[in-house]
Design a protein around this motif. Structure first.
Motif, PDB file in Angstrom:
ATOM      1  N   LEU A 239       0.821  -1.208   0.000  1.00 16.97           N
ATOM      2  CA  LEU A 239       0.000   0.000   0.000  1.00 16.97           C
ATOM      3  C   LEU A 239       0.858   1.263   0.000  1.00 16.97           C
ATOM      4  CD1 LEU A 239      -2.780  -1.055   2.548  1.00 16.97           C
ATOM      5  CD2 LEU A 239      -2.943  -0.995   0.054  1.00 16.97           C
ATOM      6  N   ARG A 245      -1.617   7.319  -2.410  1.00 14.95           N
ATOM      7  CA  ARG A 245      -2.292   6.955  -1.156  1.00 14.95           C
ATOM      8  C   ARG A 245      -1.591   7.631   0.018  1.00 14.95           C
ATOM      9  NH1 ARG A 245      -5.338   2.395  -0.404  1.00 14.95           N
ATOM     10  NH2 ARG A 245      -4.471   1.549  -2.343  1.00 14.95           N
ATOM     11  N   THR A 250      -3.742   4.606   4.222  1.00 16.86           N
ATOM     12  CA  THR A 250      -3.140   3.279   4.397  1.00 16.86           C
ATOM     13  C   THR A 250      -3.447   2.725   5.776  1.00 16.86           C
ATOM     14  OG1 THR A 250      -1.340   3.812   2.869  1.00 16.86           O
ATOM     15  CG2 THR A 250      -0.968   2.001   4.406  1.00 16.86           C
TER      16      THR A 250
END
Length: 262
Positions: A239, A245, A250
């Motif tokens: 991730l 992100r 996350t």
């Protein structure tokens, strides 16, 4: 099938040439792991570990070392006829030569030994391998200088190797009922995150009692807690590699209430 292909290809030495006609995608993540491994020795170990992703049979080769050389030996000639056995031997030899040349482009075997008799196209062996080829031997093998096994690879990339190995491990779980329990449990936990699974729940999912799972994991040199931490670490790394992100996103996807706790 091999007999039919040999008849229609108009290439009696097809076994020696087949590897040049294949794309990397034919071998999936195994091909990429081999490329990104740190050494040829590591690549051979990965190949042995993930052979079931390439073919569904016992290992086709053995690595034999002595003080100055190593040999990649075909374990058994496979095929119902001498012709198909020769094809299998040639394919193995050509495949491993190409593997070695991923690391050392100009590598030449010191010796090539073939269990089968010399074919009419024996000269193609010497052209391909650039070495003396002996036929009617006790085994089929390639022999190289041992120093090649541990020389650093010019393509080594530990991050890419880790990513490809994770993909390969997941595919291995999907096809192999005898995959290690630690691997099965880890993939189960990754699939369920952010939900957390107790050891009892994981045991039921893999068809064991909690006590039996604890025993199996111990025999594999690990514990449920260690497997759980490995699963969380694996997903977190995947991730965090996404630049779109945020840390907070996350953390939330991993099941943590805030980034600090994560």
């Amino acid at each position: 099938i091999i007999e039919l292909v040999l008849d229609r290809s108009n290439d009696p030495a097809l076994g020696l040439h087949w590897i040049d006609r294949l794309m990397e995608r034919s071998f999936g993540p195994v091909a990429h792991m081999v490329v990104y491994a740190g050494t040829l020795r590591q690549a051979l170990a990965l190949l042995a570990e993930f052979e079931p992703l390439i073919y569904q049979c016992d290992s086709l080769y053995a690595l034999i070392e002595d003080e100055h050389t190593f040999r990649v030996r075909q374990v058994a000639l496979r095929g119902p006829t001498p012709r198909t056995q020769r094809f299998a031997a040639e394919a193995t030899l050509a495949g491993f030569l190409k593997l070695v040349r991923v690391y050392f482009a100009n590598a030449q075997p010191l010796r090539v030994r073939c269990q089968h008799p010399a074919p009419a196209y024996a000269g193609e062996y010497e052209r391909l391998f650039g070495a003396v080829v002996d036929f009617d031997q006790a085994c089929t093998e390639l022999e190289f200088e041992r120093t090649l096994l541990d020389a650093p690879s010019p393509h080594a990339d530990s991050a890419m190797l880790t990513a490809q190995k994770q993909i390969a491990e997941r595919r291995l779980v999907q096809i192999a009922h005898n995959a290690p329990y630690a691997l099965r449990v880890r993939e189960l936990l990754i699939a369920r995150i952010p939900a957390r699974i107790t050891m009892a729940g994981a045991a039921q999912a893999v068809g064991l009692s909690e006590r039996s799972l604890r025993t199996e994991l111990a025999q594999e040199g690990t514990s449920y807690r260690e497997v759980e931490h490995a699963a969380l670490g694996t997903l977190a790394r995947e991730l965090l590699q996404d630049p779109q992100r945020t840390i907070q996103e996350t953390a939330h996807q991993m099941g943590f209430s805030d980034a600090t706790t994560f």
